[in-house]
Design a protein around this motif. Structure first.
Motif, PDB file in Angstrom:
ATOM      1  N   ASP A 451      13.311   3.622   7.339  1.00  0.00           N
ATOM      2  CA  ASP A 451      14.271   2.848   8.134  1.00  0.00           C
ATOM      3  C   ASP A 451      13.581   2.059   9.250  1.00  0.00           C
ATOM      4  OD1 ASP A 451      16.451   3.723   6.643  1.00  0.00           O
ATOM      5  OD2 ASP A 451      16.645   5.552   7.837  1.00  0.00           O
ATOM      6  N   PHE A 452      12.305   2.334   9.452  1.00  0.00           N
ATOM      7  CA  PHE A 452      11.570   1.607  10.481  1.00  0.00           C
ATOM      8  C   PHE A 452      11.431   0.139  10.080  1.00  0.00           C
ATOM      9  CE2 PHE A 452       7.634   0.348  12.744  1.00  0.00           C
ATOM     10  CZ  PHE A 452       8.035   0.654  14.045  1.00  0.00           C
ATOM     11  N   ASP A 459       1.839   1.919   4.880  1.00  0.00           N
ATOM     12  CA  ASP A 459       3.067   2.709   4.818  1.00  0.00           C
ATOM     13  C   ASP A 459       3.877   2.360   3.568  1.00  0.00           C
ATOM     14  OD1 ASP A 459       2.619   4.116   7.179  1.00  0.00           O
ATOM     15  OD2 ASP A 459       3.518   2.537   8.411  1.00  0.00           O
ATOM     16  N   LEU A 460       3.932   1.081   3.215  1.00  0.00           N
ATOM     17  CA  LEU A 460       4.697   0.667   2.041  1.00  0.00           C
ATOM     18  C   LEU A 460       4.086   1.234   0.762  1.00  0.00           C
ATOM     19  CD1 LEU A 460       5.429  -3.058   2.988  1.00  0.00           C
ATOM     20  CD2 LEU A 460       7.088  -1.173   2.893  1.00  0.00           C
ATOM     21  N   GLU A 461       2.750   1.251   0.697  1.00  0.00           N
ATOM     22  CA  GLU A 461       2.090   1.786  -0.489  1.00  0.00           C
ATOM     23  C   GLU A 461       2.340   3.288  -0.625  1.00  0.00           C
ATOM     24  OE1 GLU A 461      -1.983   0.793  -1.206  1.00  0.00           O
ATOM     25  OE2 GLU A 461      -1.766  -1.176  -0.278  1.00  0.00           O
TER      26      GLU A 461
END
Length: 592
Positions: A451-452, A459-461
């Motif tokens: 939600d950040f 972080d996406l990976e």
């Protein structure tokens, strides 16, 4: 995997007990070819049955591969069943020499052959007389018994689960291992979960464990696995029954084709023609309306990516069942009369009322100034050689028809190598991706707050890994046209429901070509790279691991490729034998 030195005494004991005697200096015979007996090889023969065993152990898998390369060309000269790059070729036939049964294969650093000579010459493996069939059956059973001995000796205990059960009911533990192995490989490798968004794969395991535990027979167990597999809606993800279970099933000598939501009889054994005229519509099966019967007894077990192919398979599987059981049908004849009858599922000496066309890898014809080439498989690079042999004739034409309607696929590069001759610009292939499993990324991703608002690439990976949605992506290949020869003609590619896999990759690569159009019906809608796994009792499964799209990202798996000119087949086309699509293609090119 067991070394010969560790099992030699056990092997000799078992073979001697079953009537085999060790032989010296016998030649290795493959089909009707005689090869010199390689050094350091072992051979046994059963004088009563005539079965021979050849065994050679190489020091390394590399040496085994080298030796196999000398053996396999002899195997490939004969018709029969090829079960993969490492063997097995079974019934061998040619028109001059005695027929034989051969199981010739390599496993690791060993080469095996079990062979039984037969007493007759046979040019076509599909035309056995009754006495020949009995001889083959007897020899086959002797071959199987011999292979069972080799399995007992060479196959480790943990892998015995995958041997044919030969009538033994699989244990509950064995059945569970099969389900869990298939479920696990799908969980981490299947490429199309997004096309079944409502499928709870975790819940599937919980739901089907009790069903597998309670399966009353091996056939019921495999039908449960097929039902699990069908939930994935993918044509390259399938569960295949062991041969011994397939042999329990049969279907009447009736071909059924779906046309406009109805099912029609489009071919039949001449012996049934008076009872079931061509063009009859199926109304009820086993006292149940046909669509309800399909919904309850057929559709739950069909793996398909597209609705139109699922419907085709429903028609093919509609009448299948225990071959010893008769089947009750109600039909509507072409003159509108309702008729009930029973037919058997174990036909013999079938003579089709509409003879099926003999299959050939390719064919060439001329229709005045239009060249026609059928390309019926991309399985072998021989198709490229055959296409090249037509080039002189194609070059003299004003237009070209390439017929892929019978092409189920094979190796995509064989199709691309053909396209190189009819394109003067670089050819862009499909692009693809496959899932990656990175355990540490998955562990880190569990702590990412999705939600950040401003998540970084790291972080996406890791979050994608946590969600089992991390992919390795490969861009399209660029293939250069043939520099020595190019034939740029108005080209019409004929396609249909059976145009599948590598043949669809051909269509995708041809899509941007200005001189190429397509005509016919929607393609199969399924391609990719399946991985195969073994299942208990001698069955197997495959799972689609590769997701192909157009180079610009357009999807075609799960939908099928729509032709530029849509010409669906009609019941009249089938019954009259008219090739309306080809006729329209010729008309279209003549008016251009």
């Amino acid at each position: 995997k067991k070394e010969l030195s560790l099992v030699s005494d056990s092997l000799n004991f078992r073979l001697n007990k079953n009537g085999f005697r060790k032989m010296e200096n016998l030649p290795l015979i493959i089909g009707s070819d005689t090869l010199p007996n390689p050094k350091a090889s072992l051979m046994w023969k059963n004088p009563k049955s005539g079965v021979t065993i050849f065994l050679k152990e190489l020091k390394t898998p590399t040496e085994s591969t080298s030796f196999w390369s000398k053996v396999s060309p002899h195997i490939g000269r004969y018709s029969g069943t090829n079960m993969g790059n490492d063997g097995t070729y079974y019934l061998k036939a040619d028109s001059e020499n005695l027929t034989s049964l051969n199981a010739t294969f390599k496993a690791g650093n060993k080469i095996f052959q079990v062979r039984t000579p037969l007493s007759f010459v046979l040019s076509d493996i599909f035309e056995l007389e009754d006495n020949q069939q009995q001889e083959v059956f007897t020899a086959n059973m002797e071959m199987i018994e011999t292979l069972e001995i080799l399995i007992d000796v060479f196959v480790s205990k943990k892998n015995q689960i995958y041997r044919p059960s030969n009538g033994r009911k699989l244990s509950e533990n064995e059945r569970l291992v099969g389900l869990i192995n298939f479920w696990t490989e799908v969980k981490y490798n299947f490429a199309f979960f997004d096309q079944v968004p409502n499928l709870d794969w975790q819940g599937v395991l919980m739901e089907y464990i009790p069903k597998v535990r309670n399966a009353k027979s091996n056939l019921e167990y495999y039908r449960i696995l097929q039902e699990v597999c069908a939930l994935l809606n993918d044509g390259h993800t399938n569960v295949y029954l062991p041969n011994e279970l397939q042999m329990l099933l049969g279907t009447p000598a009736v071909t059924i084709t779906p046309i406009d939501d109805y099912l029609y009889v489009t071919n039949i054994d001449r012996a049934l023609l008076d009872d079931i005229p061509l063009g009859s519509q199926i109304i009820n099966v086993e006292q149940v309306p046909v669509e309800k019967y399909i919904q309850e007894h057929v559709r739950p077990f069909i793996s398909s990516s597209t609705d139109h192919i699922r419907r085709n398979i429903e028609a093919q599987e509609l009448l299948k069942g225990n071959k010893t059981d008769s089947l009750w049908l109600e039909i509507k004849t072409p003159d509108g009369k309702l008729k009930q009858l029973e037919i058997g599922r174990n036909p013999s000496n079938v003579e089709w009322s509409k003879p099926n066309d003999s299959w050939e890898l390719s064919s060439f014809k001329r229709y005045d100034d239009i060249a026609y080439v059928s390309i019926n498989s991309f399985d072998t690079d021989k198709i490229v050689e055959e296409f090249e042999s037509y080039l002189d004739s194609i070059q003299m034409a004003k237009a070209l028809i390439v017929d892929l309607r019978k092409n189920y696929g094979g190796n995509s590069w064989n199709g691309y190598n053909i396209l190189r001759y009819i394109s003067n610009k670089p050819i862009i292939t499909s692009k693809w991706k496959t899932r990656e499993h990175r355990p540490a990324f998955k562990a880190w991703g569990a702590f990412v707050d999705e939600d950040f608002e401003h998540l970084g690439s790291w972080d996406l990976e890791t979050l994608a890994s946590y969600k089992d949605d991390y992919w390795y992506e490969s861009g399209p290949d660029t293939i250069t046209p043939n520099t020595d020869r190019q034939i740029i003609l108005p080209t019409l590619v004929l396609m249909g429901n059976n145009t599948a896999s590598a043949a669809e990759d051909f269509l995708v690569a041809a899509d941007p070509m200005k001189n190429v159009q397509t005509m016919g019906d929607y393609s199969y809608g399924s391609t990719g790279q399946p991985m195969f796994i073994r299942l208990p009792g001698g069955g197997k499964a495959r799972i689609c691991t590769k997701r192909d799209t157009y180079s610009d990202g357009r999807e075609f798996v799960g939908y099928g490729i729509k032709p530029d000119i849509h010409v669906p087949i009609t019941l009249e086309d089938i019954l009259t034998g008219e090739d309306r699509i080809l006729n329209k293609a010729l008309e279209h090119l003549r008016t251009k």
